[in-house]
Design an enzyme around this catalytic site. Structure first.
Site, PDB file in Angstrom:
ATOM      1  N   ASP A 107       0.798  -1.211   0.000  1.00  0.00           N
ATOM      2  CA  ASP A 107       0.000   0.000   0.000  1.00  0.00           C
ATOM      3  C   ASP A 107       0.837   1.270   0.000  1.00  0.00           C
ATOM      4  O   ASP A 107       0.698   2.108  -0.883  1.00  0.00           O
ATOM      5  CB  ASP A 107      -1.018   0.005   1.149  1.00  0.00           C
ATOM      6  CG  ASP A 107      -0.405  -0.213   2.525  1.00  0.00           C
ATOM      7  OD1 ASP A 107       0.821  -0.450   2.633  1.00  0.00           O
ATOM      8  OD2 ASP A 107      -1.161  -0.159   3.519  1.00  0.00           O
ATOM      9  N   ASP A 110       7.043   4.043   2.784  1.00  0.00           N
ATOM     10  CA  ASP A 110       7.536   5.175   3.585  1.00  0.00           C
ATOM     11  C   ASP A 110       8.908   4.841   4.162  1.00  0.00           C
ATOM     12  O   ASP A 110       9.911   5.128   3.538  1.00  0.00           O
ATOM     13  CB  ASP A 110       6.521   5.638   4.634  1.00  0.00           C
ATOM     14  CG  ASP A 110       5.913   4.519   5.466  1.00  0.00           C
ATOM     15  OD1 ASP A 110       6.442   3.401   5.498  1.00  0.00           O
ATOM     16  OD2 ASP A 110       4.879   4.779   6.109  1.00  0.00           O
ATOM     17  N   LYS A 138       5.598   7.548  -0.656  1.00  0.00           N
ATOM     18  CA  LYS A 138       5.812   8.771   0.127  1.00  0.00           C
ATOM     19  C   LYS A 138       7.214   9.292  -0.132  1.00  0.00           C
ATOM     20  O   LYS A 138       8.186   8.558  -0.032  1.00  0.00           O
ATOM     21  CB  LYS A 138       5.623   8.499   1.619  1.00  0.00           C
ATOM     22  CG  LYS A 138       4.193   8.284   2.017  1.00  0.00           C
ATOM     23  CD  LYS A 138       4.075   8.226   3.528  1.00  0.00           C
ATOM     24  CE  LYS A 138       2.643   8.126   3.964  1.00  0.00           C
ATOM     25  NZ  LYS A 138       2.538   8.156   5.431  1.00  0.00           N
ATOM     26  N   PHE A 159      -0.429  10.717   7.290  1.00  0.00           N
ATOM     27  CA  PHE A 159      -0.992   9.387   7.506  1.00  0.00           C
ATOM     28  C   PHE A 159      -2.235   9.246   6.637  1.00  0.00           C
ATOM     29  O   PHE A 159      -3.147  10.061   6.714  1.00  0.00           O
ATOM     30  CB  PHE A 159      -1.330   9.167   8.982  1.00  0.00           C
ATOM     31  CG  PHE A 159      -1.574   7.727   9.285  1.00  0.00           C
ATOM     32  CD1 PHE A 159      -0.513   6.864   9.509  1.00  0.00           C
ATOM     33  CD2 PHE A 159      -2.855   7.214   9.291  1.00  0.00           C
ATOM     34  CE1 PHE A 159      -0.726   5.509   9.756  1.00  0.00           C
ATOM     35  CE2 PHE A 159      -3.079   5.867   9.541  1.00  0.00           C
ATOM     36  CZ  PHE A 159      -2.009   5.019   9.774  1.00  0.00           C
ATOM     37  N   VAL A 160      -2.240   8.214   5.786  1.00  0.00           N
ATOM     38  CA  VAL A 160      -3.344   8.019   4.851  1.00  0.00           C
ATOM     39  C   VAL A 160      -4.163   6.787   5.220  1.00  0.00           C
ATOM     40  O   VAL A 160      -3.647   5.810   5.759  1.00  0.00           O
ATOM     41  CB  VAL A 160      -2.835   7.911   3.396  1.00  0.00           C
ATOM     42  CG1 VAL A 160      -2.293   9.243   2.917  1.00  0.00           C
ATOM     43  CG2 VAL A 160      -1.793   6.821   3.245  1.00  0.00           C
ATOM     44  N   ARG A 172     -10.899   1.251   6.290  1.00  0.00           N
ATOM     45  CA  ARG A 172     -10.524   0.419   5.134  1.00  0.00           C
ATOM     46  C   ARG A 172     -11.575   0.464   4.031  1.00  0.00           C
ATOM     47  O   ARG A 172     -11.263   0.308   2.868  1.00  0.00           O
ATOM     48  CB  ARG A 172     -10.322  -1.037   5.552  1.00  0.00           C
ATOM     49  CG  ARG A 172      -9.070  -1.288   6.342  1.00  0.00           C
ATOM     50  CD  ARG A 172      -8.817  -2.794   6.450  1.00  0.00           C
ATOM     51  NE  ARG A 172      -7.887  -3.135   7.498  1.00  0.00           N
ATOM     52  CZ  ARG A 172      -6.568  -3.089   7.381  1.00  0.00           C
ATOM     53  NH1 ARG A 172      -6.018  -2.712   6.252  1.00  0.00           N
ATOM     54  NH2 ARG A 172      -5.792  -3.420   8.387  1.00  0.00           N
TER      55      ARG A 172
END
Length: 183
Positions: A107, A110, A138, A159-160, A172
């Protein structure tokens, strides 16, 4: 959107709409297809990538690819918004990777720890070629040296959630990617 009764937390702000995501899945499928990967095995890193992986796999099917699919559950976050720095295998692969072209789907890229851990694990098991694909790359300082071969979108240090990604098992189900407020 329905009201939440549990929520002191505010709703996420949309940064990538469902429509933008759908359009990008078709483009991403073309980019992956152009690599001409035979015997393709897609490994989705769960849980956060499950919606992204499903949509991307269907987009790949629409252009004629027939990959096999397996899942690897890794965690470095648990219920936190920050990585613990330690990656754990919670569920391992069922299929063998030896001699295969593997597309690893995650997903968010980072710190890079999860992606490097998964790549190293699959490489140690004899994969022919390992490519990585992330929903959000990111543009932040990484804990390890890694970059994605394919990415749907770039992101910043926020933060996603949504589109399969969560915070403490919430959000979700959202059809978009949203940013959580700093609160």
């Amino acid at each position: 959107m329905t009201e939440r009764t549990s929520g002191a937390q505010s709703e996420p702000e949309v940064i990538y709409s469902a429509e933008a995501i759908a359009a990008r899945m078709e483009e991403l499928a073309q980019e992956i297809s152009a690599r001409k990967l035979d015997r393709l095995l897609i490994v989705a890193v769960l849980k956060g990538s499950f919606v992204f992986a499903a949509d991307l796999i269907r987009a790949l099917h629409r252009i004629g690819l027939e990959p096999e699919v397996d899942f690897l559950t890794l965690s470095s976050y648990r219920k936190s918004k920050t990585s613990s720095g330690k990656v754990e295998i919670l569920r391992d692969l069922d299929l063998g990777v030896e001699g295969r072209n593997v597309l690893l789907i995650d997903d968010v890229l980072d710190s890079g720890r999860t992606l490097v851990f998964a790549k190293d694990l699959i490489a140690a098991r004899g994969a022919k070629n390992i490519l990585t694909c992330v929903l959000i790359d990111k543009k932040v300082s990484r804990a390890v040296d890694v970059s994605a071969d394919f990415s749907a979108f770039e992101g910043g240090d926020e933060f996603v959630v949504g589109y399969g990604m969560d915070v403490a098992h919430r959000y979700r189900e959202l059809p978009f990617v949203g940013r959580m407020s700093k609160d």
